[in-house]
Design an enzyme around this catalytic site. Sequence first.
Site, mmCIF file in Angstrom:
data_model
loop_
_atom_site.group_PDB
_atom_site.id
_atom_site.type_symbol
_atom_site.label_atom_id
_atom_site.label_comp_id
_atom_site.label_asym_id
_atom_site.label_seq_id
_atom_site.Cartn_x
_atom_site.Cartn_y
_atom_site.Cartn_z
ATOM 1 N N HIS A 1 0.930 -1.131 0.007
ATOM 2 C CA HIS A 1 -0.211 -0.102 0.058
ATOM 3 C C HIS A 1 0.914 1.428 -0.093
ATOM 4 O O HIS A 1 0.796 2.191 0.617
ATOM 5 C CB HIS A 1 -0.842 -0.017 1.155
ATOM 6 C CG HIS A 1 -2.023 -1.216 1.210
ATOM 7 N ND1 HIS A 1 -3.333 -0.953 0.982
ATOM 8 C CD2 HIS A 1 -1.731 -2.447 1.274
ATOM 9 C CE1 HIS A 1 -3.777 -2.151 1.077
ATOM 10 N NE2 HIS A 1 -2.904 -3.075 1.269
ATOM 11 N N TYR B 1 3.859 -5.135 9.534
ATOM 12 C CA TYR B 1 3.655 -3.814 9.430
ATOM 13 C C TYR B 1 4.725 -3.034 10.261
ATOM 14 O O TYR B 1 5.360 -2.177 9.816
ATOM 15 C CB TYR B 1 2.166 -3.285 10.040
ATOM 16 C CG TYR B 1 1.198 -3.593 9.054
ATOM 17 C CD1 TYR B 1 1.262 -4.822 7.965
ATOM 18 C CD2 TYR B 1 -0.139 -3.019 9.157
ATOM 19 C CE1 TYR B 1 0.060 -4.953 7.517
ATOM 20 C CE2 TYR B 1 -1.254 -3.481 8.336
ATOM 21 C CZ TYR B 1 -0.873 -4.466 7.462
ATOM 22 O OH TYR B 1 -2.118 -4.984 6.778
#
Length: 368
Positions: free
Chosen positions: A68, A338
Amino acid sequence: MARFEAAGPLPGSAVLVRLGAIGAVMLSVAGAFAYTAGWLSPQRLTQDGMMDAFEDANGAHPGFRRNHAKGVCVTGWFETSGQAVPLSKAALFRPGTVPVVGRFALAGGMPLQADSPATVRSMALRFLPPGGEEWRTGMNNIPVFVVNSARGFYDQISASARDPATGKPDPEKMKAFLAAHPETVRALAIIAKRPVSSGFANSTFNGLDAFRFVNAAGAAVPVRWSTVPVQPFVAHDAAPSEMSDPNYLFKDLIDQIAQHPLQWRLVITVGQESDPTNDATLPWPADRHQIDAGTVTIDHAESEDGGNCTAVNYDPLVLPPGIEPSDDPLLSARSAAYAASFTLRAGEQHEKPASAVTPQDIRARSKS
Ligand code: HEM
């Protein structure tokens, strides 16, 4: 209560390659998390192996999110409806409004990729109620996820990587991946039928993983959540957008925010005991009870180049009391990945340009 839905489908071709870009990454520094979470073992996955797979698929883009990577920061607020209070003791559901720092993005690790309808869109939100509680969530505009395990994600990324000889993914590798992952084949069939809207503003975003809401009395229910746009649905092929512009989705979003605030209802779907909570490739039955927990309003956009979401890690396990993880193995895998992505990008010299949509673009569009 009525279900909250948007409408209109996209051909399924190329979906997998695009979704392949949803990316993987696992860990360099977050190995301890991964190990404790039980999804990493030397025989199955290594952090470096996962990083390499991600970079093989997308190229190296220092300073950017490993997945992303192309996005824009936004801010606004959440106003509760009060309807989630019986299910969750989280402060943000009590009467009032709380500030929100968000990010709209496209799946994939290429920060300058051209916008396209088939690429998975995301909305990430960070709710900041007073008193120190915090909730972070990332959602995609697909109805189910493509894999149900960290290993599946790694395999998918590896199968989507470009063959250096041809510059394209090797179809044999993808065939082998799909043969080994029937859950992905089933999920892709569902995804191919999804309605695809003209832009970010009229997309429905789904959290996909299951969680648990816990109320003040300690009672827990399984939940999934979505943000459903108040902006009316327009099919991606019915809108007069400038699709030839490589940033048309982001520019449309910024223009719309400049004209008026955009809104989404936060819809909580309450699962029943028989509903799978450990497999994000499986939809829940369509008749499950839903509640409208409140409205997210977005009224400001900022470039990622210096924007207030750039340094945020939208870790799905940053949860307030009243929202708990389920047994979905993707949650701990995501949290670890993440963290690894964040640690890497925070320590890297930023590749230039630092964002596809610059602060100057935003200023110019916000005045027009
Ligand atoms: C094992 C599975 C997964 C892995 C390894 C993975 C990996 C990643 C990574 C590395 C990032 C960039 C994080 C950063 O640098 O801040 C990211 C972003 C994101 N992922 Fe995943 N992901 C996985 C599954 C999922 C699932 C199931 C969803 C479902 C909604 C999801 C939604 C998102 C969203 C919305 C973002 C963008 C957050 C932002 O705007 O900062 N991912 N993912």
